[in-house]
Motif scaffolding. Structure first.
Motif, mmCIF file in Angstrom:
data_model
loop_
_atom_site.group_PDB
_atom_site.id
_atom_site.type_symbol
_atom_site.label_atom_id
_atom_site.label_comp_id
_atom_site.label_asym_id
_atom_site.label_seq_id
_atom_site.Cartn_x
_atom_site.Cartn_y
_atom_site.Cartn_z
ATOM 1 N N ARG A 23 0.829 -1.208 0.000
ATOM 2 C CA ARG A 23 0.000 0.000 0.000
ATOM 3 C C ARG A 23 0.864 1.260 0.000
ATOM 4 N NH1 ARG A 23 -5.273 -1.222 0.547
ATOM 5 N NH2 ARG A 23 -5.901 -3.130 1.655
ATOM 6 N N ALA A 24 1.927 1.256 0.790
ATOM 7 C CA ALA A 24 2.810 2.423 0.844
ATOM 8 C C ALA A 24 3.525 2.619 -0.478
ATOM 9 C CB ALA A 24 3.829 2.255 1.978
ATOM 10 N N GLY A 25 3.923 1.515 -1.112
ATOM 11 C CA GLY A 25 4.607 1.597 -2.389
ATOM 12 C C GLY A 25 3.716 2.157 -3.482
ATOM 13 N N GLY A 30 2.304 6.760 -7.065
ATOM 14 C CA GLY A 30 1.379 7.781 -7.536
ATOM 15 C C GLY A 30 0.936 7.615 -8.977
ATOM 16 N N GLY A 31 1.039 6.429 -9.521
ATOM 17 C CA GLY A 31 0.669 6.180 -10.909
ATOM 18 C C GLY A 31 0.616 4.682 -11.150
ATOM 19 N N PRO A 32 0.597 4.251 -12.404
ATOM 20 C CA PRO A 32 0.462 2.824 -12.712
ATOM 21 C C PRO A 32 1.628 1.988 -12.186
ATOM 22 C CG PRO A 32 0.979 4.087 -14.686
ATOM 23 C CD PRO A 32 0.671 5.076 -13.621
ATOM 24 N N GLY A 136 5.853 2.558 -10.952
ATOM 25 C CA GLY A 136 6.443 1.643 -9.989
ATOM 26 C C GLY A 136 6.287 0.206 -10.445
ATOM 27 N N TRP A 137 7.116 -0.674 -9.874
ATOM 28 C CA TRP A 137 6.957 -2.100 -10.154
ATOM 29 C C TRP A 137 7.200 -2.899 -8.896
ATOM 30 C CZ3 TRP A 137 11.268 -5.650 -11.996
ATOM 31 C CH2 TRP A 137 12.542 -5.107 -11.795
ATOM 32 N N ILE A 164 11.692 5.126 -11.029
ATOM 33 C CA ILE A 164 10.378 4.701 -10.550
ATOM 34 C C ILE A 164 10.532 3.961 -9.217
ATOM 35 C CG2 ILE A 164 9.496 4.545 -12.909
ATOM 36 C CD1 ILE A 164 9.697 1.530 -12.751
ATOM 37 N N VAL A 165 9.420 3.735 -8.538
ATOM 38 C CA VAL A 165 9.448 3.065 -7.236
ATOM 39 C C VAL A 165 9.510 1.555 -7.437
ATOM 40 C CG1 VAL A 165 8.208 2.685 -5.076
ATOM 41 C CG2 VAL A 165 8.157 4.933 -6.152
#
Length: 235
Positions: A23-25, A30-32, A136-137, A164-165
């Protein structure tokens, strides 16, 4: 939205659970966000967590052209169980043809440089396409898997892939915890796991491990342990 930095990533408490990390990630991204799955047991556990939490995370996989049949079987079982679409990414045809024409089918065993070239063509380049446009991935990596992953944070900034995260919800899980979860939920498990393959990649580059060997000892076993990564998880 500004891209996250190591300084403004969420500060998770010690012992944060996989749900909290996910959830934090997603909030930090903030996106896909998508999960990269090789359909080993860790990835299937993460898929189950994502579906249970109803998180907006898609799934993609890299078909290197050298995967074991059991991996495809597991992918189909996962797709059917969860009713999910798996986005498959393949290496560029011309690059594979040139590699095999010039260096043969097993050039990756000639040298570390040749092995990195094969991984770059079959894995790294397709991953770059898969991650394009993502914020993020998610991975199924665990810190105890190998010396190359011993320092693994639950949330990271993936600078080699555009900042990205990178979300590692199982970073602190043990192998026993992974198996306990999978057995409790009766998850689809790659049959090779129970044949002595704790880590599964391309068929020619993966063997069963012997008692006492590390989890990833069967990956590129002819190389030194500190080299046994394919380039997907560069620092």
């Amino acid at each position: 939205m500004n891209k996250p930095t190591p300084r403004n990533l969420p500060q998770l408490p010690g012992g944060a659970g996989a749900e909290e990390i996910l959830r934090a990630g997603l909030e930090a991204a903030g996106g896909p966000v998508a999960l990269a799955s090789s359909f080993g047991i860790e990835d299937v556990v993460v898929i189950d967590l994502i579906r249970e939490l109803q998180l907006p995370v898609s799934i993609f996989a890299l078909d290197t052209g050298r995967l074991p049949e059991e991996t495809y079987q597991t992918a189909e079982a996962v797709a059917q169980r969860y009713g999910v679409r798996i986005d498959w990414y393949f290496p560029e045809r011309s690059a594979v043809e040139e590699l095999e024409r010039d260096k043969g089918l097993f050039s990756f065993r000639n040298s570390l440089e040749d092995r990195h070239q094969c991984c770059a063509i079959r894995k790294v380049e397709p991953l770059q396409r898969a991650l394009a446009g993502l914020s993020g991935w998610v991975t199924g990596m665990r810190a105890e898997q190998s010396v190359t992953r011993s320092v693994l944070a639950p949330l990271e900034i993936d600078f080699p892939h555009g900042g990205i995260v990178k979300i590692n919800p199982l970073a602190a899980w043990s192998e026993a915890e992974v198996w306990a979860y999978a057995e409790k939920k009766r998850l689809p498990v790659n049959p090779l796991h129970k044949q002595g393959y704790p880590s599964i990649g391309c068929a020619p580059c993966t063997r069963a491990v012997q008692p006492g060997e590390s989890t990833r000892a069967g990956r590129w076993w002819w190389e030194d342990p500190e080299h046994r990564e394919c380039g997907l998880h560069r620092k």
